[in-house]
Write a protein that holds these residues in place. Sequence first.
Motif, PDB file in Angstrom:
ATOM      1  N   ASP A   1       1.327  48.191 -11.725  1.00  0.00           N
ATOM      2  CA  ASP A   1       0.723  49.340 -12.392  1.00  0.00           C
ATOM      3  C   ASP A   1      -0.412  49.923 -11.554  1.00  0.00           C
ATOM      4  O   ASP A   1      -1.578  49.887 -11.922  1.00  0.00           O
ATOM      5  CB  ASP A   1       0.204  48.942 -13.771  1.00  0.00           C
ATOM      6  CG  ASP A   1      -0.186  50.140 -14.607  1.00  0.00           C
ATOM      7  OD1 ASP A   1       0.256  51.260 -14.268  1.00  0.00           O
ATOM      8  OD2 ASP A   1      -0.936  49.971 -15.588  1.00  0.00           O
ATOM      9  N   GLY A   2      -0.037  50.461 -10.391  1.00  0.00           N
ATOM     10  CA  GLY A   2      -1.020  51.078  -9.509  1.00  0.00           C
ATOM     11  C   GLY A   2      -0.478  52.387  -8.988  1.00  0.00           C
ATOM     12  O   GLY A   2       0.587  52.848  -9.385  1.00  0.00           O
ATOM     13  N   THR A   3      -1.199  52.992  -8.089  1.00  0.00           N
ATOM     14  CA  THR A   3      -0.740  54.242  -7.495  1.00  0.00           C
ATOM     15  C   THR A   3       0.231  53.946  -6.360  1.00  0.00           C
ATOM     16  O   THR A   3       0.136  52.920  -5.686  1.00  0.00           O
ATOM     17  CB  THR A   3      -1.921  55.052  -6.951  1.00  0.00           C
ATOM     18  OG1 THR A   3      -2.639  54.261  -5.989  1.00  0.00           O
ATOM     19  CG2 THR A   3      -2.862  55.443  -8.075  1.00  0.00           C
ATOM     20  N   SER A   4       1.176  54.828  -6.160  1.00  0.00           N
ATOM     21  CA  SER A   4       2.145  54.664  -5.085  1.00  0.00           C
ATOM     22  C   SER A   4       2.395  56.017  -4.436  1.00  0.00           C
ATOM     23  O   SER A   4       2.197  57.065  -5.047  1.00  0.00           O
ATOM     24  CB  SER A   4       3.460  54.072  -5.598  1.00  0.00           C
ATOM     25  OG  SER A   4       4.072  54.954  -6.536  1.00  0.00           O
TER      26      SER A   4
ATOM     27  N   PHE B   1      -3.522  56.952   0.867  1.00  0.00           N
ATOM     28  CA  PHE B   1      -4.491  56.492  -0.126  1.00  0.00           C
ATOM     29  C   PHE B   1      -3.782  56.173  -1.437  1.00  0.00           C
ATOM     30  O   PHE B   1      -3.807  56.946  -2.397  1.00  0.00           O
ATOM     31  CB  PHE B   1      -5.591  57.536  -0.332  1.00  0.00           C
ATOM     32  CG  PHE B   1      -6.585  57.588   0.796  1.00  0.00           C
ATOM     33  CD1 PHE B   1      -7.793  56.907   0.703  1.00  0.00           C
ATOM     34  CD2 PHE B   1      -6.293  58.281   1.954  1.00  0.00           C
ATOM     35  CE1 PHE B   1      -8.702  56.929   1.753  1.00  0.00           C
ATOM     36  CE2 PHE B   1      -7.195  58.312   3.009  1.00  0.00           C
ATOM     37  CZ  PHE B   1      -8.402  57.625   2.906  1.00  0.00           C
ATOM     38  N   ALA B   2      -3.116  55.032  -1.460  1.00  0.00           N
ATOM     39  CA  ALA B   2      -2.398  54.543  -2.640  1.00  0.00           C
ATOM     40  C   ALA B   2      -2.368  53.028  -2.573  1.00  0.00           C
ATOM     41  O   ALA B   2      -2.580  52.429  -1.514  1.00  0.00           O
ATOM     42  CB  ALA B   2      -0.984  55.104  -2.689  1.00  0.00           C
ATOM     43  N   ASN B   3      -2.125  52.389  -3.713  1.00  0.00           N
ATOM     44  CA  ASN B   3      -2.034  50.924  -3.717  1.00  0.00           C
ATOM     45  C   ASN B   3      -0.809  50.437  -2.959  1.00  0.00           C
ATOM     46  O   ASN B   3      -0.869  49.445  -2.227  1.00  0.00           O
ATOM     47  CB  ASN B   3      -1.990  50.402  -5.150  1.00  0.00           C
ATOM     48  CG  ASN B   3      -3.272  50.671  -5.920  1.00  0.00           C
ATOM     49  OD1 ASN B   3      -3.264  51.435  -6.886  1.00  0.00           O
ATOM     50  ND2 ASN B   3      -4.366  50.067  -5.496  1.00  0.00           N
ATOM     51  N   VAL B   4       0.308  51.134  -3.149  1.00  0.00           N
ATOM     52  CA  VAL B   4       1.536  50.810  -2.426  1.00  0.00           C
ATOM     53  C   VAL B   4       2.030  52.080  -1.744  1.00  0.00           C
ATOM     54  O   VAL B   4       2.329  53.075  -2.414  1.00  0.00           O
ATOM     55  CB  VAL B   4       2.625  50.264  -3.367  1.00  0.00           C
ATOM     56  CG1 VAL B   4       3.888  49.939  -2.583  1.00  0.00           C
ATOM     57  CG2 VAL B   4       2.134  49.024  -4.103  1.00  0.00           C
ATOM     58  N   CYS B   5       2.077  52.049  -0.427  1.00  0.00           N
ATOM     59  CA  CYS B   5       2.524  53.222   0.333  1.00  0.00           C
ATOM     60  C   CYS B   5       3.849  52.907   1.004  1.00  0.00           C
ATOM     61  O   CYS B   5       3.959  51.947   1.773  1.00  0.00           O
ATOM     62  CB  CYS B   5       1.482  53.598   1.376  1.00  0.00           C
ATOM     63  SG  CYS B   5       1.955  55.015   2.391  1.00  0.00           S
ATOM     64  N   LEU B   6       4.847  53.708   0.708  1.00  0.00           N
ATOM     65  CA  LEU B   6       6.163  53.562   1.318  1.00  0.00           C
ATOM     66  C   LEU B   6       6.243  54.467   2.541  1.00  0.00           C
ATOM     67  O   LEU B   6       6.181  55.695   2.434  1.00  0.00           O
ATOM     68  CB  LEU B   6       7.254  53.924   0.317  1.00  0.00           C
ATOM     69  CG  LEU B   6       8.670  54.117   0.876  1.00  0.00           C
ATOM     70  CD1 LEU B   6       9.153  52.856   1.588  1.00  0.00           C
ATOM     71  CD2 LEU B   6       9.637  54.513  -0.233  1.00  0.00           C
ATOM     72  N   ALA B   7       6.334  53.875   3.716  1.00  0.00           N
ATOM     73  CA  ALA B   7       6.496  54.614   4.969  1.00  0.00           C
ATOM     74  C   ALA B   7       7.988  54.583   5.315  1.00  0.00           C
ATOM     75  O   ALA B   7       8.478  53.625   5.906  1.00  0.00           O
ATOM     76  CB  ALA B   7       5.655  53.993   6.072  1.00  0.00           C
ATOM     77  N   ASP B   8       8.688  55.636   4.941  1.00  0.00           N
ATOM     78  CA  ASP B   8      10.145  55.647   5.047  1.00  0.00           C
ATOM     79  C   ASP B   8      10.585  56.070   6.445  1.00  0.00           C
ATOM     80  O   ASP B   8      10.139  57.098   6.963  1.00  0.00           O
ATOM     81  CB  ASP B   8      10.727  56.593   4.001  1.00  0.00           C
ATOM     82  CG  ASP B   8      12.087  56.141   3.502  1.00  0.00           C
ATOM     83  OD1 ASP B   8      12.537  55.053   3.913  1.00  0.00           O
ATOM     84  OD2 ASP B   8      12.693  56.862   2.696  1.00  0.00           O
ATOM     85  N   GLU B   9      11.473  55.270   7.040  1.00  0.00           N
ATOM     86  CA  GLU B   9      12.001  55.521   8.391  1.00  0.00           C
ATOM     87  C   GLU B   9      10.851  55.729   9.385  1.00  0.00           C
ATOM     88  O   GLU B   9      10.778  56.706  10.112  1.00  0.00           O
ATOM     89  CB  GLU B   9      12.950  56.731   8.381  1.00  0.00           C
ATOM     90  CG  GLU B   9      14.202  56.490   7.555  1.00  0.00           C
ATOM     91  CD  GLU B   9      15.219  57.603   7.693  1.00  0.00           C
ATOM     92  OE1 GLU B   9      16.374  57.305   8.050  1.00  0.00           O
ATOM     93  OE2 GLU B   9      14.853  58.765   7.442  1.00  0.00           O
ATOM     94  N   ILE B  10       9.976  54.754   9.421  1.00  0.00           N
ATOM     95  CA  ILE B  10       8.738  54.853  10.192  1.00  0.00           C
ATOM     96  C   ILE B  10       8.996  55.076  11.677  1.00  0.00           C
ATOM     97  O   ILE B  10       8.202  55.719  12.366  1.00  0.00           O
ATOM     98  CB  ILE B  10       7.863  53.592   9.961  1.00  0.00           C
ATOM     99  CG1 ILE B  10       6.487  53.762  10.591  1.00  0.00           C
ATOM    100  CG2 ILE B  10       8.549  52.341  10.462  1.00  0.00           C
ATOM    101  CD1 ILE B  10       5.524  52.652  10.267  1.00  0.00           C
TER     102      ILE B  10
END
Length: 321
Positions: A66-69, A104-113
């Motif tokens: 339950d955080g920011t993503s 700036f999020a609790n969980v950051c998805l870096a897609d196809e980095i």
Amino acid sequence: MTSEQAAWFAQNFERLVENVEGVVLGKNHVLRLAFTTMLSGGHLLLEDAPGTGKTSLARAIAQTVDGTSSRIQFTPDLLPGDVTGMSMYDQGRGVFEFHPGPIFANVCLADEINRASPKTQSALLEVMEESRVTVDGESHRVPTPFMTIATQNPIEQAGTYRLPEAQLDRFMMKTSLGYPDAASTLRILEGVRVSAHHREIPAILGLDTLTQMIDTAKLVHTEPALRDYLARLVDATRRAPEVRLGVSIRGALALLRAAMTWAAAHGRTHVLPDDIKLLAEPVLAHRLILDPEAEFDGVTGNSVIARALLEVAPPAERAAG
């Protein structure tokens, strides 16, 4: 750590895994590795062929907490400021004002980095190590807890760049999903009417509980003999003839922290040699820089780690205490 704390940790860990298993079918071990990374304060790198569910896994992990993503689609034209944010001039106030980026999020998805340029990839170095971003000489803290989940396609695919060694070293674990087994494939086909990208799962743990679990994992007992075993294992990777650059101190610390979390996830108050053995490949293999001739001969980081595990003797038994 008390036995009660270990039991509480293991119970919540199972809840996290079971919640995501409703979306990512047949990948229990990968989910355990992912949540071990999260609860160890680390970052996760997922490498696999397109269409194996890397993005779905990352989204599900973000949703279950339950955080920011946020999600950043890495492309060749992506700029560092598109990731970290940038300072913009406010004409009304006559000052430069910082506008935070999606990092700036609790969980950051870096897609196809690895589809972005090395310059943009390097924008993640500071934030992954120190949980802060420096723009125009000013530091800005990202939310706590903070985790980057990056996905990448195999380097031999078109339009990809190899990740810098320094960035690879900042990922606690690297793993892959692979294709689902026949039973899981059938279940996925039965649910074809609902896309995995549109499927929402409930958040089952708040950030306070997640932070408490991260702090609790640090209390797991590790004996001197186990730390010595880990140090000898790391040293073996540096002395391997096929290796140009062995495991760093950062990698050794990552393996120890991951082993402590893995032990707590199984309701134990202490680390076993088997914890280190099981986690050695996902934590250490991607950090090795191999000699080009060895790579040409088919040597991989996983094979180097597997041989080190055979050559380095673990502690004979756990001492009392």
